[in-house]
Design a protein around this motif. Structure first.
Motif, PDB file in Angstrom:
ATOM      1  N   THR A  77       0.836  -1.204   0.000  1.00  0.00           N
ATOM      2  CA  THR A  77       0.000   0.000   0.000  1.00  0.00           C
ATOM      3  C   THR A  77       0.870   1.254   0.000  1.00  0.00           C
ATOM      4  OG1 THR A  77      -0.196   0.137   2.428  1.00  0.00           O
ATOM      5  CG2 THR A  77      -1.854  -1.187   1.252  1.00  0.00           C
ATOM      6  N   TYR A  78       2.028   1.168   0.647  1.00  0.00           N
ATOM      7  CA  TYR A  78       2.990   2.280   0.624  1.00  0.00           C
ATOM      8  C   TYR A  78       3.812   2.269  -0.660  1.00  0.00           C
ATOM      9  CZ  TYR A  78       2.109   3.019   5.628  1.00  0.00           C
ATOM     10  OH  TYR A  78       1.516   3.286   6.843  1.00  0.00           O
ATOM     11  N   LYS A  79       4.327   1.088  -1.033  1.00  0.00           N
ATOM     12  CA  LYS A  79       5.207   0.969  -2.199  1.00  0.00           C
ATOM     13  C   LYS A  79       4.516   1.438  -3.469  1.00  0.00           C
ATOM     14  CE  LYS A  79       8.021  -2.485  -4.683  1.00  0.00           C
ATOM     15  NZ  LYS A  79       9.344  -1.897  -4.458  1.00  0.00           N
ATOM     16  N   PHE A  80       3.218   1.108  -3.622  1.00  0.00           N
ATOM     17  CA  PHE A  80       2.475   1.479  -4.822  1.00  0.00           C
ATOM     18  C   PHE A  80       1.631   2.740  -4.639  1.00  0.00           C
ATOM     19  CE2 PHE A  80       2.389  -3.272  -6.259  1.00  0.00           C
ATOM     20  CZ  PHE A  80       3.738  -3.178  -6.589  1.00  0.00           C
ATOM     21  N   SER A  81       1.814   3.446  -3.516  1.00  0.00           N
ATOM     22  CA  SER A  81       1.162   4.753  -3.264  1.00  0.00           C
ATOM     23  C   SER A  81      -0.357   4.674  -3.394  1.00  0.00           C
ATOM     24  CB  SER A  81       1.718   5.819  -4.228  1.00  0.00           C
ATOM     25  OG  SER A  81       3.121   5.866  -4.187  1.00  0.00           O
ATOM     26  N   LEU A  82      -0.965   3.679  -2.758  1.00  0.00           N
ATOM     27  CA  LEU A  82      -2.405   3.467  -2.912  1.00  0.00           C
ATOM     28  C   LEU A  82      -3.211   4.533  -2.176  1.00  0.00           C
ATOM     29  CD1 LEU A  82      -2.879  -0.402  -2.573  1.00  0.00           C
ATOM     30  CD2 LEU A  82      -2.295   0.977  -4.576  1.00  0.00           C
ATOM     31  N   LYS A  83      -4.218   5.071  -2.851  1.00  0.00           N
ATOM     32  CA  LYS A  83      -5.187   5.975  -2.235  1.00  0.00           C
ATOM     33  C   LYS A  83      -6.437   5.208  -1.809  1.00  0.00           C
ATOM     34  CE  LYS A  83      -7.736  10.283  -3.061  1.00  0.00           C
ATOM     35  NZ  LYS A  83      -7.933  11.426  -4.007  1.00  0.00           N
ATOM     36  N   LEU A  84      -6.753   4.166  -2.577  1.00  0.00           N
ATOM     37  CA  LEU A  84      -7.957   3.365  -2.330  1.00  0.00           C
ATOM     38  C   LEU A  84      -7.633   1.899  -2.560  1.00  0.00           C
ATOM     39  CD1 LEU A  84     -11.133   2.978  -2.072  1.00  0.00           C
ATOM     40  CD2 LEU A  84     -11.214   3.366  -4.545  1.00  0.00           C
TER      41      LEU A  84
ATOM     42  N   LYS B   5      -3.317   1.187   8.690  1.00  0.00           N
ATOM     43  CA  LYS B   5      -3.160   2.329   7.769  1.00  0.00           C
ATOM     44  C   LYS B   5      -4.494   3.070   7.675  1.00  0.00           C
ATOM     45  CE  LYS B   5      -0.698   3.472   3.503  1.00  0.00           C
ATOM     46  NZ  LYS B   5      -1.459   4.682   3.155  1.00  0.00           N
ATOM     47  N   SER B   6      -4.709   3.938   8.629  1.00  0.00           N
ATOM     48  CA  SER B   6      -6.014   4.584   8.767  1.00  0.00           C
ATOM     49  C   SER B   6      -6.327   5.567   7.649  1.00  0.00           C
ATOM     50  CB  SER B   6      -6.091   5.303  10.127  1.00  0.00           C
ATOM     51  OG  SER B   6      -5.042   6.254  10.229  1.00  0.00           O
ATOM     52  N   ASP B   7      -5.291   6.047   6.923  1.00  0.00           N
ATOM     53  CA  ASP B   7      -5.542   7.023   5.863  1.00  0.00           C
ATOM     54  C   ASP B   7      -5.900   6.375   4.527  1.00  0.00           C
ATOM     55  OD1 ASP B   7      -2.989   5.950   5.605  1.00  0.00           O
ATOM     56  OD2 ASP B   7      -2.210   7.721   4.573  1.00  0.00           O
ATOM     57  N   LEU B   8      -5.902   5.055   4.470  1.00  0.00           N
ATOM     58  CA  LEU B   8      -6.220   4.342   3.227  1.00  0.00           C
ATOM     59  C   LEU B   8      -7.726   4.188   3.077  1.00  0.00           C
ATOM     60  CD1 LEU B   8      -5.204   2.650   0.769  1.00  0.00           C
ATOM     61  CD2 LEU B   8      -5.295   0.655   2.288  1.00  0.00           C
ATOM     62  N   LEU B   9      -8.273   4.676   1.958  1.00  0.00           N
ATOM     63  CA  LEU B   9      -9.691   4.450   1.655  1.00  0.00           C
ATOM     64  C   LEU B   9      -9.891   2.987   1.296  1.00  0.00           C
ATOM     65  CD1 LEU B   9     -10.404   7.582  -0.592  1.00  0.00           C
ATOM     66  CD2 LEU B   9     -11.194   7.216   1.760  1.00  0.00           C
ATOM     67  N   ILE B  10     -10.961   2.392   1.795  1.00  0.00           N
ATOM     68  CA  ILE B  10     -11.232   0.979   1.530  1.00  0.00           C
ATOM     69  C   ILE B  10     -12.670   0.819   1.060  1.00  0.00           C
ATOM     70  CG2 ILE B  10     -11.460  -1.293   2.614  1.00  0.00           C
ATOM     71  CD1 ILE B  10      -9.095  -0.659   4.352  1.00  0.00           C
ATOM     72  N   LEU B  11     -12.839   0.030  -0.006  1.00  0.00           N
ATOM     73  CA  LEU B  11     -14.162  -0.188  -0.603  1.00  0.00           C
ATOM     74  C   LEU B  11     -14.369  -1.668  -0.822  1.00  0.00           C
ATOM     75  CD1 LEU B  11     -16.668   1.265  -1.983  1.00  0.00           C
ATOM     76  CD2 LEU B  11     -15.393   1.020  -4.125  1.00  0.00           C
ATOM     77  N   ASP B  12     -15.461  -2.218  -0.277  1.00  0.00           N
ATOM     78  CA  ASP B  12     -15.733  -3.640  -0.502  1.00  0.00           C
ATOM     79  C   ASP B  12     -16.534  -3.828  -1.782  1.00  0.00           C
ATOM     80  OD1 ASP B  12     -18.750  -3.994   0.065  1.00  0.00           O
ATOM     81  OD2 ASP B  12     -18.065  -2.927   1.857  1.00  0.00           O
ATOM     82  N   ALA B  13     -16.517  -5.063  -2.305  1.00  0.00           N
ATOM     83  CA  ALA B  13     -17.132  -5.352  -3.602  1.00  0.00           C
ATOM     84  C   ALA B  13     -18.628  -5.069  -3.615  1.00  0.00           C
ATOM     85  CB  ALA B  13     -16.871  -6.801  -3.985  1.00  0.00           C
TER      86      ALA B  13
END
Length: 506
Positions: free
Chosen positions: A118-125, A143-151
């Motif tokens: 998530t850090y290496k690939f600079s994920l926003k979501l 990683k509380s700043d990462l947006l997460i979306l379920d299917a």
């Protein structure tokens, strides 16, 4: 210079099909045209669903609206964590047609590795399958700043259009580790993907409206490009297998014309066909597109005896899967065939170099490794090979796998392994150098093919394999490369996500 266009046209049932194929400038154009040309045809199927191209197009539009509402914009990186399932395909097309970058992650990653990426690939979501709900909740705490979306939350009630992007716009990151070295993220552009998808449509016989099956993960460039994106160019119907371990049970629903398989899966298909007959895979199944690793001539010819033609291709993640393909697999089964149109290849110091629209942008965030393989527009593949007088390409091994003796003499272990693997009793082999009392010793580790042993009723397979190696194989190689010792393994070799043996000795 060879006329590659007419070469590939000559193998199509209708040579005019080549002109019907389109090379799209980006994924957006591919999706729009597929919706127009194949609107009412079934695009994607599984045990749970069946979606036409138009139904899929609408779902992508709804997913785009969800992403926009979450603040996703051009250039953002969105992680996709799925098996081969419908929600992955919707997410992939929605992300890329918004100009964002789909970072495709293997679903079986340990929590620590996933957090690192998530850090290496600079994920926003991160968009994920509900099957891994517990692991994702744990990741969210780290990683509380990462947006997460379920299917289940993919589709909005409203729709949104894609945005215009150039062919050079980054489209996705494909996780790659190869057979050695630390894992990296290969950054592929829209142009890379659409060129790869076009090349994947250059096949023997029927080009359009085939029934396909997905067994290779979409996380692998072979599964993503040849198995998925090429279907959208040709209007094929793709049946997605949820659990590959039980895929045979679904073949009556899938009814494939063609399967895209790795060598290990080719061997499994051969074993099953010998035991139960070809009809176990449906009434229409006749063709395999094989890749991901070298396919032995013995396996190709054995499949042909069962009425299944396996066509081998050659490529890598960095070349967007396809560099060449072999439509003449029965007459020259050891070759990886001819290059595709609008592509340049040259051999420098034995290494295969490639230039064309299929060459990737580089490793994301890794200039040092990028500079090692990309020089003046040429991709240094690390593969050793040569062309014969008829422009057939042969791959003999990996430059990094060369065995170098104290005398300075060197050889490719893959060339010897290919000879060993011609025995039907051998599932796979690994050749490496060992030092014993300061003396070179060439070791060959063997994993036996138990299914073949049972079918052939061999009483002492180990002795039979040793006899074959020390007499037949050694007689075909130079003295300094001859095998000195054979070791039999109880378990299969450690393998990469592409099912290649991980070489721990070289």
């Amino acid at each position: 210079m060879m006329d590659t266009v007419n070469y590939w046209k000559s193998f199509m049932s209708d040579p005019n099909d080549y002109e019907r194929l389109k090379l799209y400038p980006n994924i957006n154009a591919l999706l729009e045209d597929a919706n127009i040309k194949y609107s009412s045809l079934v695009a994607l199927r599984s045990k749970e669903l069946s979606k036409t191209y138009h139904e899929f197009y609408l779902d992508v539009s709804r997913c785009r609206k969800t992403l926009i509402d979450l603040g996703i914009k051009m250039g953002d990186h969105v992680g996709l964590l799925f098996k081969n399932e419908y929600d992955f395909v919707v997410s992939f097309f929605a992300v890329t047609t918004l100009g964002a970058v789909a970072s495709i992650l293997p679903i079986n990653l340990p929590k620590e590795a996933l957090l690192g990426l998530t850090y290496k690939f600079s994920l926003k979501l991160l968009i994920y399958s509900l099957e891994i709900q517990d692991e994702i909740l744990s990741l969210k705490e780290s990683k509380s700043d990462l947006l997460i979306l379920d299917a289940d939350s993919l589709l909005s009630c409203e729709m949104a259009k894609g945005i215009e992007v150039s062919g050079d716009t980054p489209a996705c990151i494909v996780f790659t580790g190869g057979t050695t070295g630390a894992p990296k993220g290969a950054l592929l552009s829209h142009k890379n993907l659409t060129r790869g998808a076009f090349n994947g449509c250059l096949v023997v016989g029927q080009v359009f409206h085939l029934s396909m099956v997905s067994l290779i993960p979409f996380t692998h460039v072979f599964g993503l490009v040849k198995n998925l994106l090429s279907c959208f160019v040709c209007g094929n119907s793709l049946y997605m297998v949820g659990e590959p371990s039980g895929f045979v049970k679904e073949m009556s629903m899938a009814q494939p014309d063609v399967m895209v398989l790795t060598p290990a899966l080719c061997q499994l298909v051969l074993d099953l066909v010998k035991r139960f007959g070809k009809s176990i895979f449906g009434k229409k199944f006749t063709t395999i597109i094989a890749g991901g690793a070298a396919v032995s001539s013995q396996l190709t010819l054995a499949l042909a005896k069962e009425g299944i033609i396996a066509y081998q291709g050659y490529g890598s993640t960095e070349s967007t899967n396809l560099i060449s393909g072999n439509p003449e697999s029965l007459s020259i089964p050891n070759s990886v065939g001819h290059i595709y149109p609008d592509e340049e290849i040259k051999i420098v110091d034995g290494e295969i170099l490639v230039k064309g629209d299929n060459v990737f942008l580089g490793y994301y965030g890794d200039k040092e490794n990028t500079d090692k393989v990309l020089k003046d527009g040429w991709l240094y593949t690390g593969d050793l090979g040569y062309f014969d007088e008829f422009n057939h390409l042969f791959v003999t091994g990996r430059k990094g796998n060369l065995i170098i003796l104290d005398s300075g003499l060197k050889f490719s272990p893959e060339e010897i392994e290919s000879l060993v693997n011609t025995s039907p009793l051998v599932s796979d082999s690994l050749v490496y150098l060992s030092k014993v009392n300061n003396q070179n010793e060439i070791i060959c580790e063997i994993f036996l093919n138990n299914a073949a042993i049972s079918l052939m009723n061999v009483t002492d397979p180990k002795e039979e394999v040793k006899r074959f190696i020390f007499s037949d194989v050694n007689s075909k190689v130079v003295n300094f490369a001859q095998i000195n010792k054979v070791i039999f393994r109880e378990k299969d070799f450690k393998r990469s996500p592409a099912m290649k043996i991980i070489r721990e000795h070289n």
